[in-house]
Motif scaffolding. Structure first.
Motif, short mmCIF file in Angstrom:
data_model
loop_
_atom_site.label_atom_id
_atom_site.label_comp_id
_atom_site.label_asym_id
_atom_site.label_seq_id
_atom_site.Cartn_x
_atom_site.Cartn_y
_atom_site.Cartn_z
N GLY A 1 0.81 -1.22 0.00
CA GLY A 1 0.00 0.00 0.00
C GLY A 1 0.84 1.26 0.00
N CYS A 2 0.37 2.27 -0.70
CA CYS A 2 1.00 3.59 -0.71
C CYS A 2 -0.07 4.59 -1.14
N ARG A 3 0.32 5.82 -1.27
CA ARG A 3 -0.61 6.84 -1.75
C ARG A 3 0.14 7.81 -2.67
N VAL A 4 -0.57 8.38 -3.62
CA VAL A 4 -0.01 9.43 -4.47
C VAL A 4 -0.42 10.75 -3.85
N SER B 1 4.78 6.25 1.27
CA SER B 1 4.45 5.06 2.06
C SER B 1 4.43 5.43 3.53
N SER B 2 5.60 5.50 4.14
CA SER B 2 5.68 5.86 5.56
C SER B 2 5.77 7.37 5.78
N PHE C 1 9.92 13.57 5.31
CA PHE C 1 10.44 14.15 6.55
C PHE C 1 11.94 14.48 6.41
N LYS C 2 12.69 13.55 5.83
CA LYS C 2 14.13 13.75 5.66
C LYS C 2 14.45 14.92 4.75
N ASN C 3 13.54 15.23 3.83
CA ASN C 3 13.76 16.32 2.88
C ASN C 3 12.99 17.58 3.26
#
Length: 285
Positions: A91-94, A160-161, A166-168
């Protein structure tokens, strides 16, 4: 008999999940390292290992009969391809994301802005529905760095997560589409291949039903049986067997995973004891 030709992602999480579900369907794939094509030992199937973004065209051209692919890829590149089964994994989202410093209230804040993406068709359709005009920059890979290097004001990418955002130093502001792995079918699928596909779908559905449920056994005092049975969602009705100890029965049933803890709590209150929970490998209706 001809083989059913299935495409799966060459590497990565979707590859691993695809191989896993085929294995749970009892299909053994003879795959050596770095092979681009492999045959199943015990099922009329050939597996093609392809780049995710290339799979829709292979389906449209009839080079492969079916594919396990992310729904988001079909939305972008395979609008004429039929989805025959949603598989419930990968699962993921655009989504749209902007720098954390961007004061975002709603989609209108992106009017006239520069948006970097690997999903131009999906993004265009979404913005058109919302009545927003924006400047699209098409990037293949590493979309999330675009705002940091001054190339774009926002990005559209799969999430996904959310750790990459967050890192960018980015924040997710609009979920455009929720995606999962699906079983997609070529419009050129022939009758013989479709017969094999129906057998594969039967197996997949049995595996998916098993993944979504737990088999539960419990001991219940006979004077609490009626209340316990009312709580149980069961497939049809629970199995009730007398125990060696007089006044007690063993109750067997199936509970859906998403309702599991709520139901277990109610069962304990109603008098159930010694509750045993088992995984279900497959469930055939």
């Amino acid at each position: 008999m001809n083989n059913l030709r299935i495409a799966i992602q060459k590497s990565g999480r979707l590859n691993e999940d695809s191989i896993k579900i085929l294995k749970e369907c009892g299909i053994s794939i003879d795959n050596g390292k770095d092979q681009l094509k492999a045959s199943a030992k015990n099922f009329p199937m050939e597996v093609f290992y392809l780049r995710n973004g290339d799979i829709p065209q292979y389906l449209l051209d009839g080079v492969v009969d079916i594919a396990i692919i992310g729904e988001n890829v079909l939305l972008e590149k395979g609008s004429n391809i039929t989805i025959t089964e949603k598989l419930g994994f990968s699962g993921c989202r655009v989504s749209l994301a902007v720098p954390k410093s961007f004061k975002y209230n709603n989609i209108s804040d992106l009017e006239g802005k520069r948006i970097a993406t690997s999903y131009p068709n999906t993004l265009k359709q979404y913005l058109q529905k919302k009545g927003i005009n924006a400047d699209l920059h098409i990037i293949n890979g590493s979309v999330e760095i675009a705002p940091n290097i001054g190339l774009a004001d926002a990005i559209c990418d799969i999430v996904s997560s959310g750790s990459t955002l967050f890192k960018n130093n980015l924040k997710e502001v609009e979920v455009m589409h929720n995606s999962e792995a699906v079983l997609a079918v070529s419009p050129k699928l022939n009758k013989e291949a479709n017969e094999i596909l129906e057998e594969l779908k039967f197996r997949i559905q049995a595996v998916l039903r098993g993944r979504k449920a737990k088999y539960v056994l419990m001991n219940v005092p006979d004077n609490s049986l009626e209340n316990v049975i009312k709580i149980l969602p069961g497939m049809r009705s629970p199995t009730v067997l007398p125990l060696a100890e007089k006044g007690w029965s063993s109750v067997h049933t199936v509970i859906k995973k998403d309702k599991f803890w709520e139901v277990i709590k109610e069962l304990k209150v109603a008098g159930a004891e010694g509750i045993l929970v088992c995984p279900i490998e497959k469930m055939v209706l």
